[in-house]
Design a protein around this motif. Structure first.
Motif, PDB file in Angstrom:
ATOM      1  N   ARG B 167      29.840  34.352 -10.676  1.00 51.97           N
ATOM      2  CA  ARG B 167      30.451  33.690 -11.827  1.00 51.97           C
ATOM      3  C   ARG B 167      29.716  34.005 -13.143  1.00 51.97           C
ATOM      4  O   ARG B 167      30.294  34.525 -14.082  1.00 51.97           O
ATOM      5  N   ASP B 168      28.424  33.729 -13.168  1.00 50.15           N
ATOM      6  CA  ASP B 168      27.662  33.922 -14.397  1.00 50.15           C
ATOM      7  C   ASP B 168      27.620  35.388 -14.793  1.00 50.15           C
ATOM      8  O   ASP B 168      27.786  35.740 -15.964  1.00 50.15           O
ATOM      9  N   LEU B 169      27.399  36.246 -13.803  1.00 48.15           N
ATOM     10  CA  LEU B 169      27.300  37.676 -14.075  1.00 48.15           C
ATOM     11  C   LEU B 169      28.608  38.203 -14.671  1.00 48.15           C
ATOM     12  O   LEU B 169      28.599  38.981 -15.639  1.00 48.15           O
ATOM     13  N   ASN B 170      29.732  37.762 -14.122  1.00 51.60           N
ATOM     14  CA  ASN B 170      31.029  38.240 -14.609  1.00 51.60           C
ATOM     15  C   ASN B 170      31.268  37.825 -16.062  1.00 51.60           C
ATOM     16  O   ASN B 170      31.711  38.629 -16.884  1.00 51.60           O
ATOM     17  N   VAL B 171      30.960  36.574 -16.364  1.00 50.98           N
ATOM     18  CA  VAL B 171      31.135  36.098 -17.740  1.00 50.98           C
ATOM     19  C   VAL B 171      30.210  36.889 -18.668  1.00 50.98           C
ATOM     20  O   VAL B 171      30.604  37.322 -19.761  1.00 50.98           O
ATOM     21  N   GLN B 172      28.998  37.112 -18.183  1.00 49.52           N
ATOM     22  CA  GLN B 172      28.005  37.852 -18.965  1.00 49.52           C
ATOM     23  C   GLN B 172      28.490  39.286 -19.251  1.00 49.52           C
ATOM     24  O   GLN B 172      28.299  39.804 -20.352  1.00 49.52           O
ATOM     25  N   LEU B 173      29.121  39.901 -18.253  1.00 52.99           N
ATOM     26  CA  LEU B 173      29.621  41.274 -18.421  1.00 52.99           C
ATOM     27  C   LEU B 173      30.680  41.350 -19.516  1.00 52.99           C
ATOM     28  O   LEU B 173      30.673  42.262 -20.341  1.00 52.99           O
ATOM     29  N   ILE B 174      31.600  40.394 -19.512  1.00 53.04           N
ATOM     30  CA  ILE B 174      32.648  40.383 -20.545  1.00 53.04           C
ATOM     31  C   ILE B 174      32.000  40.206 -21.922  1.00 53.04           C
ATOM     32  O   ILE B 174      32.298  40.928 -22.872  1.00 53.04           O
ATOM     33  N   LYS B 175      31.052  39.254 -21.996  1.00 54.02           N
ATOM     34  CA  LYS B 175      30.405  38.976 -23.281  1.00 54.02           C
ATOM     35  C   LYS B 175      29.583  40.161 -23.764  1.00 54.02           C
ATOM     36  O   LYS B 175      29.571  40.484 -24.946  1.00 54.02           O
ATOM     37  N   LEU B 176      28.902  40.813 -22.822  1.00 56.69           N
ATOM     38  CA  LEU B 176      28.079  41.964 -23.206  1.00 56.69           C
ATOM     39  C   LEU B 176      28.962  43.091 -23.744  1.00 56.69           C
ATOM     40  O   LEU B 176      28.622  43.748 -24.733  1.00 56.69           O
ATOM     41  N   GLY B 177      30.116  43.290 -23.096  1.00 55.31           N
ATOM     42  CA  GLY B 177      31.063  44.294 -23.587  1.00 55.31           C
ATOM     43  C   GLY B 177      31.506  43.948 -24.996  1.00 55.31           C
ATOM     44  O   GLY B 177      31.573  44.802 -25.885  1.00 55.31           O
ATOM     45  N   TYR B 178      31.762  42.662 -25.199  1.00 55.36           N
ATOM     46  CA  TYR B 178      32.216  42.193 -26.508  1.00 55.36           C
ATOM     47  C   TYR B 178      31.129  42.400 -27.564  1.00 55.36           C
ATOM     48  O   TYR B 178      31.378  42.903 -28.667  1.00 55.36           O
ATOM     49  N   GLU B 179      29.902  42.028 -27.202  1.00 56.84           N
ATOM     50  CA  GLU B 179      28.788  42.179 -28.155  1.00 56.84           C
ATOM     51  C   GLU B 179      28.540  43.646 -28.486  1.00 56.84           C
ATOM     52  O   GLU B 179      28.318  43.999 -29.648  1.00 56.84           O
ATOM     53  N   THR B 180      28.584  44.483 -27.464  1.00 54.49           N
ATOM     54  CA  THR B 180      28.369  45.918 -27.697  1.00 54.49           C
ATOM     55  C   THR B 180      29.425  46.460 -28.649  1.00 54.49           C
ATOM     56  O   THR B 180      29.116  47.190 -29.600  1.00 54.49           O
ATOM     57  N   GLY B 181      30.679  46.074 -28.409  1.00 56.45           N
ATOM     58  CA  GLY B 181      31.768  46.524 -29.277  1.00 56.45           C
ATOM     59  C   GLY B 181      31.581  46.029 -30.697  1.00 56.45           C
ATOM     60  O   GLY B 181      31.762  46.783 -31.663  1.00 56.45           O
ATOM     61  N   SER B 182      31.199  44.757 -30.834  1.00 57.58           N
ATOM     62  CA  SER B 182      31.013  44.181 -32.174  1.00 57.58           C
ATOM     63  C   SER B 182      29.900  44.905 -32.910  1.00 57.58           C
ATOM     64  O   SER B 182      30.006  45.203 -34.103  1.00 57.58           O
ATOM     65  N   ARG B 183      28.814  45.193 -32.173  1.00 60.05           N
ATOM     66  CA  ARG B 183      27.670  45.863 -32.796  1.00 60.05           C
ATOM     67  C   ARG B 183      28.077  47.258 -33.285  1.00 60.05           C
ATOM     68  O   ARG B 183      27.805  47.646 -34.400  1.00 60.05           O
ATOM     69  N   LEU B 184      28.770  47.981 -32.404  1.00 58.36           N
ATOM     70  CA  LEU B 184      29.189  49.340 -32.786  1.00 58.36           C
ATOM     71  C   LEU B 184      30.168  49.294 -33.952  1.00 58.36           C
ATOM     72  O   LEU B 184      30.148  50.144 -34.827  1.00 58.36           O
ATOM     73  N   ASN B 185      31.025  48.282 -33.960  1.00 55.47           N
ATOM     74  CA  ASN B 185      31.948  48.123 -35.092  1.00 55.47           C
ATOM     75  C   ASN B 185      31.162  47.943 -36.385  1.00 55.47           C
ATOM     76  O   ASN B 185      31.501  48.486 -37.426  1.00 55.47           O
ATOM     77  N   GLY B 186      30.076  47.132 -36.299  1.00 58.15           N
ATOM     78  CA  GLY B 186      29.245  46.888 -37.462  1.00 58.15           C
ATOM     79  C   GLY B 186      28.582  48.159 -37.950  1.00 58.15           C
ATOM     80  O   GLY B 186      28.438  48.385 -39.162  1.00 58.15           O
ATOM     81  N   GLU B 187      28.198  49.017 -36.989  1.00 60.21           N
ATOM     82  CA  GLU B 187      27.523  50.263 -37.365  1.00 60.21           C
ATOM     83  C   GLU B 187      28.470  51.279 -37.992  1.00 60.21           C
ATOM     84  O   GLU B 187      28.031  52.187 -38.681  1.00 60.21           O
ATOM     85  N   ARG B 188      29.758  51.119 -37.693  1.00 64.45           N
ATOM     86  CA  ARG B 188      30.705  52.144 -38.163  1.00 64.45           C
ATOM     87  C   ARG B 188      30.928  52.079 -39.673  1.00 64.45           C
ATOM     88  O   ARG B 188      31.014  51.016 -40.241  1.00 64.45           O
TER      89      ARG B 188
END
Lengths: 650, 188
Positions: B167-188
């Protein structure tokens, strides 16, 4: 992996549905019961897979006895009943039976003792149960008896695209064809009403896309029946001799007339939408084909009059023919075959498979239905036409299914082929059918035919008495119990001679790990007596019976040769039981890490063709094999497969 | 609104399908979906469909989907065939080496493609099978349409559907994907 039900609050979505196009029409057209269930605040709403919705329909009807034999796409119906039974503490007798005919008889017997019962199977399972089915329709029922037979247009996971609805016409049994999970639940309950009103078995026929499609479903209270089992002796019915059978046949015909009348005039699962739109083209459809037609026309904003039929047999002829005579042409959209179409008596204005407007083979995918609708609208000069589809011309490479890494069957097939590469390899239905990839499976006919085809081929070659090739048959454990035993007995007592390898992974793997006769437990977890394959084989008269662990490739190869010699010398059958639990369920504890020695591998592809493990791959330059560690289960079987000894322990 | 998911058996296509379907329902939308079972699951190409809105059938007609998730590069053409012009394709892959006809088709139909090596990222988190969830979280930061549920709904659905152990790992995976995307968006 088994979460076919997700509990969520979807009340807002139903309100949304109510105020949106097609669904509003259905809610207005379907009967009051459904209206109330969908809209009252007290009902619960869940996302259910079609199979789960059918299971829910069974327990909401008070089904007390449920039997089944697993087969895609039907398996989860029974499993969901078992889940409800455990979660809600229901007093339902459940049983994975040895085969569909037996499952049918167990459930039918409960029904003639007055209980509500059900049996579920895939469409080819109905072939196995057909002897009982044909007769039970004559003798009828006391308690409600519902047969669920799931069709597989495509086919996705079956050997035929047969239509249970056509079988129902042949067997003279009512058949209901649900279009959505919600309707599947409601029709299952309606099936019990029909069954008890007319004392007749009733078939519910979903297709794969309904079975494995999920949608919001409103559920209601459970019915608890708890009827006392009470078999009333009536030899003229339950033991009817031919003269009484004639009487039963007449009774059956009378029942069908009454049922047809009910379907004509008093069944809200059959309805017409867009009735008042004046167009030269009308559509008749049933089941998932109705859902597909409805979505296409709704999306294209092209309303056509649609007669939606749930009761395919006996077909409500008045309703259907009153509809067909209103239009210059009527297109019948149903799958996988013609069941409504052939029952319409005057087909001069009917378009369908007979006229080539619907393809005769394959699933009615939306692209296919779209083109059929477009063509029919164009030919009848409908004012608003569907535009031509522009489908992409992309080359799509599909990955074929393969045996899993670590699968004992892979090792067995490798050894069999290595021992007798010139052999003929009849096989059977199950995961191990995938042995075709390794060129170790030559025939797959139906359940049990691994043995009977081997028997027949052995006899055909023996008649010529020369050039008899090695015949090495394979069959899985559950398939052996299902339909293999009579074939083995027949082969032995008629003097046949071949090698039979029973691939025992101790589970029904393909359909999601159901128990076999060797397991000693049932679906609900209760312990039951078990039987060993060896004892059954010996009881069939076979003297040569040896067990082997398929991972021991070299020993296995020698054993196959020994078994073949036994066959040649004694003109008798030799049976090998290759025993290794399914690698998905019980991975091996002994692990052997492997690697490929680059200098030794010459890229001959032998391992890729005959070991065919997903963990063995070509490198990017395409000249050497490497082991994909993330896929490898470290079974070590490939070490013995490489002719150059390039695969070694790491 | 229609969503297509392609991959091979064992990659989590079915779980991703159930997750999006459930999350959409949590948002009060009517969602129907279909998935693959049986022999086709044994490592073969598989496809799932999700339709959100006023639909009865879960099947999607080619060229009508607004968004696709592809969990393996080799399954890209299978997913693309269902996409409409101007739609979005999310791919779990580091580099893309498509066949010429697919590249041409994607360009011609203005299909925007986002690729990220989601499985590798999930492996770093200790779940080599979590690429599906990372890709989903990542996609949310690039998605411009209205078909996908919100991050909150997806995490809530992951909570409901995951076995307790994951449960926790799955939620964490979605959030990590989201954070990574947000960070890369910020860098663009």
């Amino acid at each position: 992996m088994h979460h076919s039900e997700f509990i969520v609050n979807i009340a807002p979505s139903l309100i949304f549905l109510f105020f949106s196009g097609v669904f509003r029409h259905i809610i207005w057209t379907m009967n009051d019961r459904i209206k109330l269930q969908s809209l009252t605040a007290t009902t619960q709403h869940k996302i259910l897979m079609g199979n789960s919705a059918i299971a829910r329909g069974l327990i909401e009807s008070g089904c007390e006895v449920m039997t089944a034999y697993p087969g895609t796409p039907s398996t989860e119906i029974f499993e969901e009943v078992v889940r409800y039974k455990k979660e809600l503490g229901l007093n339902i007798y459940t049983e994975w039976s040895i085969n569909e005919k037996i499952a049918f008889d167990i459930a039918y017997a409960a029904a003639i003792a007055g209980k509500r019962s059900a049996v579920s199977m895939k469409q080819v399972g109905l072939n196995v149960a057909s002897d009982s089915l044909m007769s039970a329709v004559y003798t009828g029922t006391v308690g409600g008896f519902v047969v669920i037979s799931c069709d597989d247009p495509g086919p996705h996971s079956s050997q035929t695209e047969q239509d249970t609805r056509l079988f129902s016409i042949f067997a003279k049994i009512p058949v209901l064809d649900p279009s959505t999970p919600q309707e599947a639940l409601e029709l299952t309950k309606y099936a019990y009403e029909i069954s008890e009103r007319y004392n007749i078995p009733v078939i519910v026929r979903p297709v794969t896309r309904l079975c494995h499609g999920s949608a919001p479903v409103s559920i209601s209270e459970l019915a608890i029946t708890n009827r006392e089992a009470k078999f009333k002796k009536d030899p003229a019915r339950w033991a009817a001799t031919p003269s009484f059978r004639l009487k039963l046949h007449k009774e059956l015909e009378d029942k069908l007339i009454k049922i047809r009348e009910e379907f004509n005039s008093n069944c809200n699962f059959n309805f017409i939408i867009n009735e008042n739109i004046k167009l030269p083209l009308g559509i008749i459809c049933s089941g998932v084909a109705y859902a597909t037609v409805s979505d296409i026309l709704n999306e294209a904003d092209t309303p056509l009059p649609i007669l939606k039929i749930a009761t395919v047999h006996p077909l409500p002829l008045k309703l259907v023919e009153d509809f067909t005579c209103k239009f210059s042409k009527v297109l019948v959209v149903e799958e996988p075959d013609r069941a409504i179409e052939i029952q319409i008596r005057d087909r001069r204005n009917v378009l369908g498979r007979e006229t080539g407007h619907i393809p005769s083979a394959g699933e009615l995918l939306p692209e296919v239905v779209y083109e059929s609708l477009r063509r029919a609208a164009e030919e009848t000069k409908c004012e608003k036409l569907l535009p031509q589809q522009q489908l992409p011309e992309l080359s799509i490479d599909f990955v074929r299914p393969t045996l899993c890494p670590g699968c004992g069957h892979r090792a067995s097939f490798f050894s069999i082929r290595k021992a007798k590469a010139n052999g003929i390899f009849p096989s059977d239905i199950g995961c191990y059918t995938l042995g075709i990839n390794m060129k170790s499976v030559d025939t797959v006919l139906d359940m049990g035919a691994g043995i009977t085809i081997a028997d027949g081929l052995a006899k055909a070659y023996a008649k010529d008495n020369s050039n008899i090739p090695p015949i090495i048959a394979t069959i899985g454990d559950s398939t052996f119990f299902h339909a293999g035993i009579p074939g083995l007995l027949n082969a032995h007592v008629t003097g046949s001679a071949f090698v039979l390898v029973i691939l025992d992974n101790s589970i029904v793997a393909m359909t999601g790990f159901q128990p076999t006769a060797e397991s000693g437990r049932q679906a609900d977890g209760r312990e039951v007596p078990k039987v060993s394959i060896e004892s059954v084989v010996r009881a069939c008269g076979i003297e040569f019976v040896e067990e082997i662990d398929p991972y021991k490739i070299n020993d296995f190869v020698e054993l196959v040769k020994k078994a073949h010699n036994h066959v040649k010398l004694n003109s008798k059958i030799a049976v090998i039981v290759a025993r290794r639990p399914c690698a998905l369920l019980e991975p091996s504890t002994e692990r052997l890490r492997v690697k490929v020695i680059g200098e030794k591998c010459n890229g001959c592809e032998y391992c890729l063709k005959y070991c065919e493990c997903p963990a063995l791959k070509f490198n990017s330059s395409g000249d050497k094999v490497f082991v994909e560690d993330s896929l490898c289960t470290e079974c070590g079987v490939c070490i013995d497969c490489c002719p150059l000894e390039a695969i070694v322990e790491a | 609104m229609k969503i297509v998911i392609t991959g091979t058996g064992g990659q989590g296509v079915v779980f991703l399908t159930r997750l999006i379907t459930t999350a959409s329902s949590l948002e009060g939308k009517h969602a129907v979906s279909t998935e693959t079972h049986g022999m086709a699951q044994r490592g073969a190409s598989i496809i799932s469909f999700i339709k959100i809105g006023n639909y009865l059938s879960p099947l999607i007609r080619r060229t009508t989907a607004s968004c696709a998730f592809c969990l393996k590069e080799s399954e890209s053409a299978h997913a693309t065939a269902y996409l409409m012009p101007g739609s979005q394709l999310f791919l779990d892959s580091e580099k893309t080496s498509f066949k010429e006809d697919l590249t041409t088709y994607i360009t011609k139909n203005k299909i925007s493609m986002t690729s990220i090596s989601a499985t590798d990222k999930a492996k770093e988190l200790g779940n080599p099978r979590g690429g599906n969830l990372f890709l989903l979280g990542f996609a949310l930061t690039r998605y411009t349409g209205h078909a996908l549920p919100s991050l909150d709904s997806l995490c809530a659905a992951a909570n409901t559907l995951s076995p307790a152990k994951f449960r926790d790992l799955n939620v964490q995976l979605i959030k990590l994907g989201y954070e990574t995307g947000s960070r890369l968006n910020g860098e663009r």
